[in-house]
Design a protein around this motif. Structure first.
Motif, PDB file in Angstrom:
ATOM      1  N   GLN A  19       0.833  -1.200   0.000  1.00 16.35           N
ATOM      2  CA  GLN A  19       0.000   0.000   0.000  1.00 16.35           C
ATOM      3  C   GLN A  19       0.868   1.252   0.000  1.00 16.35           C
ATOM      4  OE1 GLN A  19      -2.384  -0.836   3.465  1.00 16.35           O
ATOM      5  NE2 GLN A  19      -4.040  -1.742   2.267  1.00 16.35           N
ATOM      6  N   GLU A  20       1.942   1.233   0.785  1.00 16.51           N
ATOM      7  CA  GLU A  20       2.876   2.360   0.803  1.00 16.51           C
ATOM      8  C   GLU A  20       3.525   2.530  -0.562  1.00 16.51           C
ATOM      9  OE1 GLU A  20       5.531   1.301   3.962  1.00 16.51           O
ATOM     10  OE2 GLU A  20       4.089   1.859   5.530  1.00 16.51           O
ATOM     11  N   MET A  21       3.900   1.408  -1.181  1.00 20.52           N
ATOM     12  CA  MET A  21       4.536   1.450  -2.497  1.00 20.52           C
ATOM     13  C   MET A  21       3.583   2.035  -3.529  1.00 20.52           C
ATOM     14  SD  MET A  21       5.743  -1.634  -4.996  1.00 20.52           S
ATOM     15  CE  MET A  21       4.052  -1.974  -5.409  1.00 20.52           C
ATOM     16  N   GLN A  22       2.324   1.617  -3.498  1.00 24.95           N
ATOM     17  CA  GLN A  22       1.354   2.125  -4.462  1.00 24.95           C
ATOM     18  C   GLN A  22       1.156   3.627  -4.296  1.00 24.95           C
ATOM     19  OE1 GLN A  22      -2.023  -0.446  -3.827  1.00 24.95           O
ATOM     20  NE2 GLN A  22      -1.299  -1.934  -5.319  1.00 24.95           N
ATOM     21  N   ALA A  23       1.104   4.103  -3.064  1.00 27.86           N
ATOM     22  CA  ALA A  23       0.958   5.538  -2.816  1.00 27.86           C
ATOM     23  C   ALA A  23       2.196   6.292  -3.321  1.00 27.86           C
ATOM     24  CB  ALA A  23       0.745   5.805  -1.333  1.00 27.86           C
ATOM     25  N   LYS A  24       3.364   5.715  -3.086  1.00 22.47           N
ATOM     26  CA  LYS A  24       4.599   6.350  -3.541  1.00 22.47           C
ATOM     27  C   LYS A  24       4.649   6.395  -5.073  1.00 22.47           C
ATOM     28  CE  LYS A  24       9.583   6.249  -2.985  1.00 22.47           C
ATOM     29  NZ  LYS A  24      10.730   5.605  -2.341  1.00 22.47           N
ATOM     30  N   LEU A  25       4.257   5.313  -5.727  1.00 20.43           N
ATOM     31  CA  LEU A  25       4.262   5.280  -7.190  1.00 20.43           C
ATOM     32  C   LEU A  25       3.282   6.297  -7.768  1.00 20.43           C
ATOM     33  CD1 LEU A  25       4.509   1.477  -8.022  1.00 20.43           C
ATOM     34  CD2 LEU A  25       6.213   3.240  -8.510  1.00 20.43           C
ATOM     35  N   GLU A  26       2.146   6.454  -7.120  1.00 17.99           N
ATOM     36  CA  GLU A  26       1.158   7.416  -7.591  1.00 17.99           C
ATOM     37  C   GLU A  26       1.703   8.840  -7.520  1.00 17.99           C
ATOM     38  OE1 GLU A  26      -3.430   8.401  -6.517  1.00 17.99           O
ATOM     39  OE2 GLU A  26      -2.789   6.311  -6.449  1.00 17.99           O
ATOM     40  N   ALA A  27       2.519   9.107  -6.499  1.00 19.74           N
ATOM     41  CA  ALA A  27       3.075  10.443  -6.321  1.00 19.74           C
ATOM     42  C   ALA A  27       4.345  10.672  -7.138  1.00 19.74           C
ATOM     43  CB  ALA A  27       3.377  10.682  -4.839  1.00 19.74           C
ATOM     44  N   THR A  28       4.964   9.597  -7.614  1.00 18.56           N
ATOM     45  CA  THR A  28       6.212   9.690  -8.367  1.00 18.56           C
ATOM     46  C   THR A  28       5.934  10.092  -9.810  1.00 18.56           C
ATOM     47  OG1 THR A  28       7.247   7.997  -7.009  1.00 18.56           O
ATOM     48  CG2 THR A  28       8.223   8.375  -9.159  1.00 18.56           C
ATOM     49  N   GLU A  29       6.780  10.960 -10.346  1.00 16.53           N
ATOM     50  CA  GLU A  29       6.711  11.310 -11.765  1.00 16.53           C
ATOM     51  C   GLU A  29       8.076  11.067 -12.386  1.00 16.53           C
ATOM     52  OE1 GLU A  29       5.087  15.085 -12.873  1.00 16.53           O
ATOM     53  OE2 GLU A  29       3.260  14.772 -11.709  1.00 16.53           O
ATOM     54  N   VAL A  30       8.069  10.527 -13.599  1.00 15.24           N
ATOM     55  CA  VAL A  30       9.305  10.315 -14.352  1.00 15.24           C
ATOM     56  C   VAL A  30       9.191  11.043 -15.677  1.00 15.24           C
ATOM     57  CG1 VAL A  30       9.777   8.069 -13.300  1.00 15.24           C
ATOM     58  CG2 VAL A  30       8.529   8.169 -15.439  1.00 15.24           C
ATOM     59  N   GLU A  31      10.337  11.368 -16.244  1.00 12.28           N
ATOM     60  CA  GLU A  31      10.347  12.062 -17.527  1.00 12.28           C
ATOM     61  C   GLU A  31      11.103  11.228 -18.541  1.00 12.28           C
ATOM     62  OE1 GLU A  31      10.739  16.506 -18.100  1.00 12.28           O
ATOM     63  OE2 GLU A  31      12.733  15.815 -18.703  1.00 12.28           O
ATOM     64  N   GLY A  32      10.475  11.002 -19.673  1.00 14.07           N
ATOM     65  CA  GLY A  32      11.115  10.345 -20.795  1.00 14.07           C
ATOM     66  C   GLY A  32      11.373  11.390 -21.864  1.00 14.07           C
ATOM     67  N   SER A  33      12.447  11.212 -22.613  1.00 11.30           N
ATOM     68  CA  SER A  33      12.738  12.195 -23.657  1.00 11.30           C
ATOM     69  C   SER A  33      13.288  11.500 -24.888  1.00 11.30           C
ATOM     70  CB  SER A  33      13.731  13.244 -23.142  1.00 11.30           C
ATOM     71  OG  SER A  33      14.984  12.645 -22.881  1.00 11.30           O
ATOM     72  N   SER A  34      13.261  12.232 -25.989  1.00  9.39           N
ATOM     73  CA  SER A  34      13.823  11.732 -27.245  1.00  9.39           C
ATOM     74  C   SER A  34      14.271  12.927 -28.066  1.00  9.39           C
ATOM     75  CB  SER A  34      12.789  10.895 -28.010  1.00  9.39           C
ATOM     76  OG  SER A  34      11.683  11.684 -28.380  1.00  9.39           O
ATOM     77  N   GLY A  35      15.001  12.634 -29.108  1.00  8.13           N
ATOM     78  CA  GLY A  35      15.483  13.704 -29.982  1.00  8.13           C
ATOM     79  C   GLY A  35      16.392  14.676 -29.257  1.00  8.13           C
ATOM     80  N   GLY A  36      17.225  14.146 -28.365  1.00  6.90           N
ATOM     81  CA  GLY A  36      18.136  15.019 -27.630  1.00  6.90           C
ATOM     82  C   GLY A  36      17.400  15.998 -26.723  1.00  6.90           C
ATOM     83  N   GLY A  37      16.230  15.581 -26.217  1.00  9.36           N
ATOM     84  CA  GLY A  37      15.462  16.430 -25.319  1.00  9.36           C
ATOM     85  C   GLY A  37      14.466  17.342 -26.022  1.00  9.36           C
ATOM     86  N   MET A  38      14.332  17.180 -27.348  1.00  4.94           N
ATOM     87  CA  MET A  38      13.394  18.035 -28.083  1.00  4.94           C
ATOM     88  C   MET A  38      11.943  17.672 -27.784  1.00  4.94           C
ATOM     89  SD  MET A  38      15.342  18.420 -31.723  1.00  4.94           S
ATOM     90  CE  MET A  38      14.390  19.814 -32.305  1.00  4.94           C
ATOM     91  N   VAL A  39      11.708  16.416 -27.393  1.00 11.50           N
ATOM     92  CA  VAL A  39      10.375  15.970 -26.987  1.00 11.50           C
ATOM     93  C   VAL A  39      10.514  15.321 -25.616  1.00 11.50           C
ATOM     94  CG1 VAL A  39       8.455  14.414 -27.487  1.00 11.50           C
ATOM     95  CG2 VAL A  39       9.592  15.598 -29.359  1.00 11.50           C
ATOM     96  N   LYS A  40       9.671  15.765 -24.672  1.00  6.95           N
ATOM     97  CA  LYS A  40       9.689  15.224 -23.317  1.00  6.95           C
ATOM     98  C   LYS A  40       8.273  14.826 -22.923  1.00  6.95           C
ATOM     99  CE  LYS A  40      13.505  18.191 -21.982  1.00  6.95           C
ATOM    100  NZ  LYS A  40      13.907  19.335 -21.176  1.00  6.95           N
ATOM    101  N   VAL A  41       8.198  13.722 -22.204  1.00  2.62           N
ATOM    102  CA  VAL A  41       6.915  13.199 -21.736  1.00  2.62           C
ATOM    103  C   VAL A  41       7.047  12.946 -20.239  1.00  2.62           C
ATOM    104  CG1 VAL A  41       5.347  11.235 -21.867  1.00  2.62           C
ATOM    105  CG2 VAL A  41       6.372  12.119 -23.947  1.00  2.62           C
ATOM    106  N   ARG A  42       6.079  13.434 -19.473  1.00  2.62           N
ATOM    107  CA  ARG A  42       6.050  13.193 -18.031  1.00  2.62           C
ATOM    108  C   ARG A  42       4.915  12.240 -17.704  1.00  2.62           C
ATOM    109  NH1 ARG A  42       9.464  14.833 -14.931  1.00  2.62           N
ATOM    110  NH2 ARG A  42       8.986  15.326 -12.827  1.00  2.62           N
ATOM    111  N   MET A  43       5.246  11.210 -16.895  1.00  2.00           N
ATOM    112  CA  MET A  43       4.259  10.202 -16.493  1.00  2.00           C
ATOM    113  C   MET A  43       4.360   9.961 -14.999  1.00  2.00           C
ATOM    114  SD  MET A  43       4.811   7.316 -19.437  1.00  2.00           S
ATOM    115  CE  MET A  43       3.355   6.380 -19.056  1.00  2.00           C
ATOM    116  N   THR A  44       3.231   9.552 -14.414  1.00  2.00           N
ATOM    117  CA  THR A  44       3.257   9.143 -13.016  1.00  2.00           C
ATOM    118  C   THR A  44       3.765   7.712 -12.940  1.00  2.00           C
ATOM    119  OG1 THR A  44       1.047   8.171 -12.983  1.00  2.00           O
ATOM    120  CG2 THR A  44       1.206  10.548 -12.533  1.00  2.00           C
TER     121      THR A  44
END
Length: 107
Positions: A19-44
């Motif tokens: 339950q703690e892990m699920q709450a932490k994952l919900e609050a966590t955001e990661v960023e993926g990028s491509s094209g040398g950072g020209m396109v960035k996507v943020r996901m929980t």
């Protein structure tokens, strides 16, 4: 019976950690990028797309296919990071538990 009591205690501890892990994952955001950072996507941590950032130089009709490919690549990068984060958190949540060989969590 002592062994059964131990197993129940371990299961309750694992449930709390999950339950703690699920709450932490919900609050966590990661960023993926491509094209040398020209396109960035943020996901929980739950793979919910939060934001897309596109370099203005890609915003023309001639670059449409490139932009589409970069969006897919950035999403894939973010998804891989979410999965790595989830695996790491799962390992922490199940640390110390003796699971039978071949048994994987979550069930």
């Amino acid at each position: 019976m002592k062994n059964l009591g131990n197993m129940l205690k371990q299961a309750q501890q694992m449930q709390t950690r999950m339950q703690e892990m699920q709450a932490k994952l919900e609050a966590t955001e990661v960023e993926g990028s491509s094209g040398g950072g020209m396109v960035k996507v943020r996901m929980t941590g739950k793979s919910e797309l939060k934001r897309v950032t596109i370099d203005p130089s890609l915003m023309n009709a001639d670059e449409r296919e490139v932009l589409e490919d970069l969006l897919v690549a950035a999403h894939a990068d973010a998804k891989q990071k979410v999965e790595a984060t989830m695996a790491e958190e799962m390992q922490k949540a199940t640390a110390g538990m003796s699971l039978p060989p071949g048994m994987k969590l979550p069930f």
